[in-house]
Write a protein that holds these residues in place. Structure first.
Motif, mmCIF file in Angstrom:
data_model
loop_
_atom_site.group_PDB
_atom_site.id
_atom_site.type_symbol
_atom_site.label_atom_id
_atom_site.label_comp_id
_atom_site.label_asym_id
_atom_site.label_seq_id
_atom_site.Cartn_x
_atom_site.Cartn_y
_atom_site.Cartn_z
ATOM 1 N N LEU A 133 0.756 -1.004 0.074
ATOM 2 C CA LEU A 133 -0.080 0.028 -0.095
ATOM 3 C C LEU A 133 0.799 1.468 0.287
ATOM 4 C CD1 LEU A 133 -2.588 -1.023 2.564
ATOM 5 C CD2 LEU A 133 -2.950 -0.801 0.225
ATOM 6 N N GLU A 134 2.024 1.101 0.554
ATOM 7 C CA GLU A 134 2.853 2.469 0.768
ATOM 8 C C GLU A 134 3.559 2.755 -0.456
ATOM 9 O OE1 GLU A 134 5.178 1.823 4.535
ATOM 10 O OE2 GLU A 134 3.650 2.985 5.769
ATOM 11 N N ALA A 135 3.508 2.013 -1.247
ATOM 12 C CA ALA A 135 4.389 2.209 -2.572
ATOM 13 C C ALA A 135 3.364 3.092 -3.450
ATOM 14 C CB ALA A 135 4.608 0.824 -3.165
ATOM 15 N N ARG A 136 2.134 3.282 -3.126
ATOM 16 C CA ARG A 136 1.151 4.163 -3.869
ATOM 17 C C ARG A 136 1.007 5.368 -3.279
ATOM 18 N NH1 ARG A 136 -1.987 1.769 -8.184
ATOM 19 N NH2 ARG A 136 -3.615 3.204 -7.542
ATOM 20 N N PRO A 137 1.462 6.408 -4.096
ATOM 21 C CA PRO A 137 1.478 7.753 -3.595
ATOM 22 C C PRO A 137 0.042 8.181 -3.344
ATOM 23 C CG PRO A 137 1.624 7.786 -6.093
ATOM 24 C CD PRO A 137 1.672 6.455 -5.640
ATOM 25 N N ASP A 138 -1.017 7.512 -3.873
ATOM 26 C CA ASP A 138 -2.508 8.045 -3.706
ATOM 27 C C ASP A 138 -3.062 7.207 -2.383
ATOM 28 O OD1 ASP A 138 -2.344 5.666 -4.794
ATOM 29 O OD2 ASP A 138 -4.159 5.750 -5.994
ATOM 30 N N LEU A 139 -2.234 6.613 -1.393
ATOM 31 C CA LEU A 139 -2.533 5.905 -0.421
ATOM 32 C C LEU A 139 -1.752 6.270 0.730
ATOM 33 C CD1 LEU A 139 -3.500 2.395 -1.708
ATOM 34 C CD2 LEU A 139 -5.252 4.000 -1.006
ATOM 35 N N LYS A 140 -2.205 6.392 1.973
ATOM 36 C CA LYS A 140 -1.229 6.618 3.113
ATOM 37 C C LYS A 140 -1.562 5.905 4.491
ATOM 38 C CE LYS A 140 0.638 10.208 6.162
ATOM 39 N NZ LYS A 140 0.509 11.797 6.577
ATOM 40 N N VAL A 141 -0.884 4.968 4.564
ATOM 41 C CA VAL A 141 -1.220 4.053 5.866
ATOM 42 C C VAL A 141 -1.155 4.761 7.080
ATOM 43 C CG1 VAL A 141 -0.802 1.872 7.182
ATOM 44 C CG2 VAL A 141 -0.836 1.897 4.543
ATOM 45 N N VAL A 142 -2.129 5.218 7.731
ATOM 46 C CA VAL A 142 -1.806 6.204 8.909
ATOM 47 C C VAL A 142 -2.080 5.196 10.357
ATOM 48 C CG1 VAL A 142 -2.914 7.949 7.715
ATOM 49 C CG2 VAL A 142 -4.620 6.381 9.265
ATOM 50 N N GLN A 217 -7.007 -13.284 -1.266
ATOM 51 C CA GLN A 217 -6.424 -13.868 -2.504
ATOM 52 C C GLN A 217 -6.378 -12.918 -3.728
ATOM 53 O OE1 GLN A 217 -7.995 -17.710 -2.940
ATOM 54 N NE2 GLN A 217 -7.338 -18.410 -1.172
ATOM 55 N N VAL A 218 -7.182 -11.624 -3.522
ATOM 56 C CA VAL A 218 -7.060 -10.609 -4.759
ATOM 57 C C VAL A 218 -5.764 -10.241 -5.075
ATOM 58 C CG1 VAL A 218 -7.037 -8.510 -3.477
ATOM 59 C CG2 VAL A 218 -8.621 -8.844 -5.671
ATOM 60 N N CYS A 219 -5.591 -9.981 -6.479
ATOM 61 C CA CYS A 219 -4.307 -9.425 -6.803
ATOM 62 C C CYS A 219 -4.089 -7.921 -6.631
ATOM 63 C CB CYS A 219 -4.204 -9.522 -8.565
ATOM 64 S SG CYS A 219 -5.587 -8.771 -9.468
ATOM 65 N N ALA A 220 -2.932 -7.369 -6.524
ATOM 66 C CA ALA A 220 -2.627 -6.058 -6.360
ATOM 67 C C ALA A 220 -3.561 -5.061 -7.128
ATOM 68 C CB ALA A 220 -1.200 -5.652 -6.289
#
Length: 236
Positions: A133-142, A217-220
């Protein structure tokens, strides 16, 4: 060659317009070659440039018109992608003149990442998902939580837009967790993670207020697509 730059063009605003126009021309020069970019730009009335793409003169009475006509010329060749390229060219100038870029319709507000809280009691699974998740600039794990109690506490502290939560947790069911989280922050969207899509508890979670679910089991690609869709009002 057009007239030299007039005294009214020596203002900060005039310099900024020249910078915008020059940046646009040079962006297309890198893409299509300088001669092609200049040939297209010189079709704009009263716009003159040197052989490197620097603006010498433009319609100072209607600078927005000059920019619009310039974009139109490039759009004939490149289609709608031309406007994206123009915005890319103009963005570095936002540091000095955000107001002007907004005026000419070339300023893009920085994307605000989705604030995400991850709730799962399996630490290894959680850590792996956080890295993804943190590899995505549109997501921020808080925050990360391993129980309902931790999730409620972190929801209060971090104010997440979205909670991605395991359907079962050590201190209660998915229904219990959803109820507690939505009581704390009703506007938060909740997506549950499950191993078994036919699970009765999954149905109860949706009834309790979850906006969607995902198989573990979903893909990224499907994960990201679902999370973005949920934040845009689509069912997960």
């Amino acid at each position: 060659m057009g007239s030299m730059i007039g005294s009214e063009d020596l203002s900060v605003e005039g310099a900024s317009f020249r910078e915008i126009i020059t940046a646009i021309v040079k962006r297309f020069a890198r893409l299509a070659g300088t001669s092609t970019a200049l040939r297209i730009a010189r079709k704009v009335p009263r716009l003159t440039l040197d052989d490197d793409g620097n603006v010498l003169d433009y319609d100072t009475q209607d600078p927005l018109g000059t920019i619009t006509l310039l974009i139109d010329q490039y759009e004939v060749l490149y289609g709608e992608v031309a406007r994206t390229l123009v915005r890319q060219a103009a963005q570095p100038l936002a540091v000095t003149d955000t107001k002007l870029l907004r005026e000419v319709g070339l300023f893009e507000e920085p994307a605000v990442p989705i604030r995400l809280l991850l709730v799962d009691d399996h630490v290894l699974f959680r850590d792996g998902l956080v890295s993804l998740l943190e590899a995505r600039p549109d997501l921020k794990v808080v925050g990360q939580a391993g129980s309902i109690h931790e999730a409620v506490t972190l929801t209060r502290k971090t104010v997440p837009d979205l909670v991605l939560m395991n359907i079962t947790l050590p201190d209660g069911t998915g229904t219990d967790a959803i109820g507690a989280l939505l009581t704390e922050r009703p506007e938060t969207k909740i997506v549950v993670l499950t191993l078994h899509e036919e699970d009765d508890e999954l149905f109860e979670a949706i009834r309790a207020g979850a906006v969607g679910y995902l198989s573990k089991q979903v893909c990224a690609a499907e994960l990201f697509k679902t999370l973005q869709g949920v934040m845009h009002g689509e069912a997960g």
